[in-house]
Structures are given as C-alpha cells and as structure tokens.
Design a protein around this motif. Structure first.
Motif, PDB file in Angstrom:
ATOM      1  N   LYS A 202       0.822  -1.208   0.000  1.00 39.73           N
ATOM      2  CA  LYS A 202       0.000   0.000   0.000  1.00 39.73           C
ATOM      3  C   LYS A 202       0.854   1.256   0.000  1.00 39.73           C
ATOM      4  O   LYS A 202       0.543   2.233  -0.666  1.00 39.73           O
ATOM      5  CB  LYS A 202      -0.919   0.002   1.217  1.00 39.73           C
ATOM      6  N   SER A 203       1.958   1.195   0.792  1.00 34.30           N
ATOM      7  CA  SER A 203       2.732   2.425   0.868  1.00 34.30           C
ATOM      8  C   SER A 203       3.594   2.629  -0.372  1.00 34.30           C
ATOM      9  O   SER A 203       3.822   3.755  -0.784  1.00 34.30           O
ATOM     10  CB  SER A 203       3.569   2.461   2.141  1.00 34.30           C
ATOM     11  N   ILE A 204       4.064   1.526  -0.990  1.00 35.72           N
ATOM     12  CA  ILE A 204       4.936   1.738  -2.161  1.00 35.72           C
ATOM     13  C   ILE A 204       4.142   1.910  -3.445  1.00 35.72           C
ATOM     14  O   ILE A 204       4.452   2.754  -4.271  1.00 35.72           O
ATOM     15  CB  ILE A 204       5.922   0.573  -2.382  1.00 35.72           C
ATOM     16  N   PHE A 205       3.111   1.057  -3.625  1.00 31.82           N
ATOM     17  CA  PHE A 205       2.466   1.030  -4.941  1.00 31.82           C
ATOM     18  C   PHE A 205       1.134   1.757  -4.993  1.00 31.82           C
ATOM     19  O   PHE A 205       0.497   1.810  -6.030  1.00 31.82           O
ATOM     20  CB  PHE A 205       2.260  -0.417  -5.400  1.00 31.82           C
ATOM     21  N   GLY A 206       0.669   2.266  -3.859  1.00 30.82           N
ATOM     22  CA  GLY A 206      -0.615   2.954  -3.856  1.00 30.82           C
ATOM     23  C   GLY A 206      -0.522   4.299  -4.553  1.00 30.82           C
ATOM     24  O   GLY A 206       0.531   4.697  -5.026  1.00 30.82           O
TER      25      GLY A 206
END
Lengths: 485, 223
Positions: free
Chosen positions: A316-320
């Motif tokens: 979630k934090s990298i690809f969101g």
C-alpha cells in the motif's frame, strides 16, 4: 527517443518474466500444484481458503456413463482439471423445463448429449497442457456479488492479484462482455480494469483491439458496453479489498509459488472465492494499470516480509496512489496536498543555459488571496538584490489603515518598484499591521504543470511558499497528507 | 566444386552433400525460429513445424509451397467444422481430417492440371514435400480446438512467415555453399542461441503491446 526507452525499462516482458521470476521462484512441484485445480482446492481448503464447491469429479468414461444428471443442482460449471487460459469451461444456469438440456449464459440450450461430448473431450485431454488425459470437474457456479454484477455481461468478473515475495504487486479485475461471450478471457474481449493496490479502487479500463493481427493491442474505454445501463468503469470500490489481498498472499504461502497470480471471484453469499492459481500470470495487467511490473518487482525483491499484514502494508505504501490521478481525470481537476513539495525555478539560468530548480515546502492556504514567499527562499532562488533593495528603502514599517498604505503607494510607486525584479507592491495584513511588500514573479511546477505566479516577499515563516486562492483555482486540496520530516 | 578439407573429408566418409545441406539448413532455420520468438515475439507452432515447412518450401519453391499451404488450411478448416459436429473420439476425428485432406489435395492437383492457374508445374512437386506441408493441418487444428480460430490463424500466419524467411535464407546458394565449407558456423549458431537464451529484454511485440503504458507515463512525468 532516449527518454522513451528508459521508460520501457519499468515494463516486464515475457523473456524477463520467465527467466528472472517464473523459473527461479516457481519450483516445478509448485507449478504442478497450481496447474492442477483439484490439488489446488485441497491445499487451499486446509488453510481455510474457499474455492468453488465440487459436486462431481469425472475421471473416466465409465464414470461419465453412470453420472446421474438429476443429482446435479440447477446451475453448475464444468471445467477441465488441468485446463489453461479458461479454455474448456462451460457454465450452466439451469435445466430447460421438459427438455433434456441445460441453459447456457447466452440463453442457448445445450443437450445432455453435447455436454457428454464436451466432457469426453476434456477426458481426452483436448484442453489440458500437452494433451494429457484429464479429469472433468463439475462444480458450484459462483453467484457474483451484486456490486460487480452491475458491470458484467453475464459471466463472473474475477480479480487477479499478482504477488511476489510476500507482497501484493499489482491487481486488476476482468469483466466479461458480450464480445467475450460472458467469459473473463481478455483475448476474447473481456475488459480489464486496473485496481489501485492501496484502496481497491479501479483506475483504467482497457479492452483488446478486435482485429486479429493486432490482438495484443489494447484500447482505453470509459464505460461498460452492451449492458442495459452502461456505467463508468473507473472509481469502482472493490468490496473486502484488504481481505482479498490477504487471501492472495495466503494462496502464495500455501502454493509456495514465489511469483503468483491469484484469481479471486466475489461470491454473493460466500465472499471472496479463489478460482485459480497461476504460476505464469500474464503481463496484460500492466496495461490495465498503466504501470510497469518490473520496477515494482525489483523494489520488493530483497525485502524480508515476515507477515501477511506487513506485506499488505508495504504494497500500500509503495504502490498505492494511482487513484489520486484518476480523480484528476474524472473531475478534470488536479489534486494537491495541503502540504506539498513544489518545484520552483531559479530566476537565472545557469551558465550552460539550463534551468535550475529548488524544492519549496509549500502550504495551500485558501484563507489568503495572494501567494507568499519567504525572504530567505526568495534570496535562494536569485532575488537577493531585490530583497536587499527593498529592505534598504526608506519607508514606514507599518500603516494604520489600508487607505494610508494605498496613498503611500500612489505617491512613491515609481521609487518602490525601481528594481527590475519587483513587478509591483502589495498591501499585506500581517502581524496585526498593514505593510507594503514587493511582489515578484516566479516560475513553479504544481502537480506537473508549469506556470508563472506572482508572490509577495514576506518575512520567513514555517513554509517557503504559501499558495493563496488566486493560484489554487481548479485544484482539489487533499487535507489528509502532511509532511513526513 | 571444391570443398574445404574438413567438408571434403566428411563427404569422403559417407555423408552426402545433400544430407549435409539439409542438416545445416535445420540449424539455420531453428536459429531463425528462436530469433523470431525471443527477439520479435512471433509465435509459431513449435520449432518443428517451421523447420519442416521451410525445407519443404525449398523443394517446392515458395509459390507452390504457399499455395499448397493455403489449400491444406482451407480443407482442414472445412473438414474440421463439419467433423466437430459429429460425436467421436479426438484422434479418430483428426484421422478423418487427414483422409479428407488427401482427397482434397488429389482434387487440387487435378484441378490445377486442368486449369493451370499459374501453377502448371504442380506435378513436379516432390511428394514428400507435399506431405510435409499437409502435416501442418495437425498443428493448425490442435490450436483451433484448444484455443480459438483467431489464435490458430495468427500462429499459422507467423509460422508461415518464419518458414518463408527460413526458405529465403537456406535457398541462397552462396549462403549454403559458404556454410557447408565453414561448418564452424554451426558452433556459432549454438553461441547465438546461448546468447538469445539469456536475453531478458523486451521483445519487439512487447514494445507494441505496452506502448500505451509508456505513453501514459510521458503525460505524468511525476510517476
């Protein structure tokens, strides 16, 4: 041309998928498990992951001969155990009254004889990899969750999540259309819609071009097709999103496939149900997400992911974040955060004529009209002479009323704006008093858009730049994000 | 013709020039197939079909080869669409397809003999080459049955394209003469395949396929 090529670097092609991901991370035994639906079902059941319930397994023609058709429920699906790419799957909605046949999703009736023929073909290995003898599975028909059902032309939409190294990497949903005859097969014309990993909200919808020669070229579409009421495909909020990601990662654990595509359907009664595990998931998902898999895979390659929860958090934090831009496209407005780092161009170009840039900590303030810049920052981007000139001017520090200030400006305007950088002077209410301050013009880049804006130079504050109402026209301000210093 | 000492030695010791030419042709077409697959992204019916097809074309000539291919595919299409409606085992169906194919090819040769149609020399086409092309039917139908007509058609077209490129290269006399006298080229082809085997970059087809992804990025440089 060189710029273009570097962007192709983000994309995963078939050669690299096979050599760097499928072969090293998916062992032959794990692949065999994924290629065998019956074994997959058993393995997943042990971990409490739901798959469609099996009614009957037909292993040979003898069993087919003695199959009691009346023992089957009204609707069911026939699948080859080792089929590939959705081939050989037949769906039946119900029994035709008074006839020896079953109704297909497209409304036609298939006679029992034809169904038997189809099952014989499955047993002969017509749909299995390498034409090996196969087993026919008769299983429960998934009844699609009401939300996704509205977008689908018959058939069952599924959600594909690609996971690698314990992290969900990319996701899409495949929606059956009239052209695909109710199947979720992209090559037959099903729509693929990218899903933002962080939120479970759909982003871009793509459909394969119809002409045979260009079979692998996709076109972007906005709405569903051939439905009674067509709907926009962007912005659909997939229900149970975190649960879906969790199931996908559990499947990866159970199957021991390092690089896996998990196909999940949303059943109206049972929630997420796993259809299939895929040891060689296709690359079309990149088109649906308008993003490359390669850099995402490389980002998580060496990360140690201890738990499923952590894997999801990481993804979630990298690809969101794909959704923000989607909102821009839907509303025609750009989204800016309330605190944002903004690129500001230096006043002068460098010796080689290139533009130099500085990052400014900026604050979006709809409470003021004119934008402001801190004195130090103005100096940094090349307005040192301007600030020095203005500070050395002889003039009252404060005025009692706006009227006084305006009178002073009218009288001394020429002297106040003598320096080149000063566009005009402005009356500013600051610290309870009224001041006259210089206005300069700077070039900034907001949300990817370059523009020239006028800013008042003020004493230093927490922010380098405060953007006022004048510059924020047409932007949506997202107040949920603040700086992580 | 003068051969290099090594080639001369091979021919003296029982390998005919024709065998040598054919064996070398196989290595060349095989390499062409791998180049097309991994650098261009063209799918063919495995590696066997294009090799046999290219060699068959070299016996029939491209014009005759392509027209026989067309006839074989047309007959298979018609016969299979009829046969799929009859309930029977898979292999028996394929067998009947071959029977119909034989009848069709005989009829084809007769018709050509009578009307010409620019293919007057059809009787001189070697039988073995004709059969090799007919074997394409099996590959074609298998894909048609397992996947779809569309997939099988595109694969067929690319197989024929790859085979035609192969035909062009192996029928150039200066190429085959050179390779026969320089058999180290076979080792070089092994090296070429080793290199292609390690290639991880995008195939030509990937560039086309993912054009829209890259285009999007140009518009949103901040991503």
């Amino acid at each position: 041309m060189r710029i273009q090529r570097s962007k192709y670097k983000d994309i995963l092609g078939l050669n690299r998928r096979n050599q760097e991901y499928v072969r090293p991370y998916n062992s032959p035994s794990a692949k065999r498990l994924a290629d065998n639906k019956i074994r997959t079902k058993k393995a997943l059941a042990k971990e409490g992951i739901k798959t469609p319930e099996v009614y009957k397994l037909i292993r040979n023609k003898q069993q087919l001969k003695f199959l009691d058709w009346n023992s089957l429920p009204k609707s069911f699906v026939i699948k080859p155990n080792q089929g590939t790419g959705g081939n050989g799957i037949l769906v039946f909605y119900g029994k035709k009254k008074g006839e020896d046949g079953w109704i297909r999703p497209n409304g036609t009736v298939m006679s029992v004889n034809d169904i038997i023929l189809h099952i014989e073909n499955i047993l002969d290995g017509r749909f299995s990899m390498g034409n090996k003898k196969d087993i026919a599975i008769i299983e429960e028909r998934v009844r699609t969750d009401s939300l996704l059902k509205q977008y689908s032309y018959k058939g069952v939409p599924d959600i594909r999540v690609i996971c690698f190294n314990g992290v969900p990497i990319m996701a899409m949903t495949r929606i059956p259309t009239k052209r695909s005859d109710g199947t979720a097969n992209l090559h037959s014309g099903a729509i693929c819609v990218g899903i933002d990993i962080a939120t479970g909200i759909t982003t871009h919808a793509m459909q394969m071009n119809t002409s045979a020669l260009l079979s692998d070229i996709y076109e972007e579409i906005e709405m569903t097709q051939d439905l009674r009421e067509n709907k926009p495909l962007r912005g659909i909020h997939i229900p149970n999103w975190d649960n879906i990601l969790e199931i996908a990662l559990k499947c990866q654990r159970v199957s021991k496939l390092g690089y896996i595509g998990v196909d999940i359907a949303l059943d109206a009664d049972h929630g997420p149900i796993v259809f299939e595990l895929n040891a060689r998931p296709g690359l079309g998902i990149q088109v649906a997400n308008k993003a490359g898999l390669r850099w995402r895979l490389e980002k998580v390659k060496d990360v140690e992911v201890e738990s499923i929860k952590r894997g999801i958090r990481l993804a979630k934090s990298i690809f969101g974040g794909e959704v923000e831009e989607s909102i821009e496209e839907i509303s025609g407005r750009k989204v800016v955060n309330i605190n944002e780092k903004i690129l500001v161009y230096q006043k002068e170009k460098d010796k080689k004529g290139r533009e130099k840039k500085e990052y400014a900590r900026a604050f979006m303030d709809t409470g003021v009209l004119t934008s402001r810049i801190s004195e130090t920052f103005a100096n940094r981007i090349g307005f040192l002479t301007t600030t020095r000139y203005f500070n050395n001017l002889e003039m009252p520090k404060k005025f009692d009323s706006l009227k006084d200030a305006q009178e002073y400006i009218d009288k001394h305007e020429k002297r106040l704006t003598l320096e080149d950088g000063i566009k005009r002077v402005a009356k500013i209410v600051d610290d309870g008093g009224i001041k006259i301050r210089p206005v300069i013009e700077i070039k900034v880049k907001i949300s990817g858009e370059e523009k020239e804006i006028e800013v008042v130079i003020l004493e230093d504050s927490e922010y380098h730049l405060v953007l006022g109402r004048g510059e924020l026209k047409g932007y949506l301000i997202d107040t949920s994000k603040t700086f992580k210093n | 013709m003068n051969y290099s000492p090594f080639t001369d030695w091979l021919i003296q010791n029982g390998i005919s020039k024709q065998t040598l030419e054919l064996l070398v042709a196989i290595t060349i077409v095989a390499t062409i197939v791998s180049i097309f697959r991994y650098l261009f992204g063209t799918r063919s019916y495995g590696i066997y079909a294009p090799i046999i097809l290219a060699i068959a074309y070299s016996y029939t000539g491209l014009k005759y080869g392509l027209s026989i291919t067309l006839v074989v595919i047309l007959i298979s299409l018609i016969s299979y669409s009829v046969l799929r409606k009859i309930r029977m085992h898979y292999i028996t169906r394929i067998a009947i397809n071959y029977c119909l194919l034989t009848i069709g090819l005989i009829a084809f040769v007769i018709v050509i003999k009578k009307y010409g149609l620019g293919l007057e020399n059809i009787s001189n086409v070697p039988a073995l080459a004709l059969i090799s092309i007919a074997a394409l039917s099996d590959f074609f139908i298998k894909q048609f049955v397992q996947k779809s007509l569309k997939t099988s058609m595109t694969t067929l077209v690319s197989t024929v394209v790859v085979a035609s490129v192969g035909w062009f290269i192996i029928t150039r006399d200066y190429i085959s003469d050179y390779v026969i006298n320089n058999l180290w080229i076979i080792v070089a082809l092994i090296v070429v395949n080793l290199l292609i085997g390690q290639f991880k970059g995008l195939r030509l087809k990937d560039f086309l396929r993912f054009r829209s992804v890259v285009k999007e990025k140009d518009e949103n440089p901040k991503k």
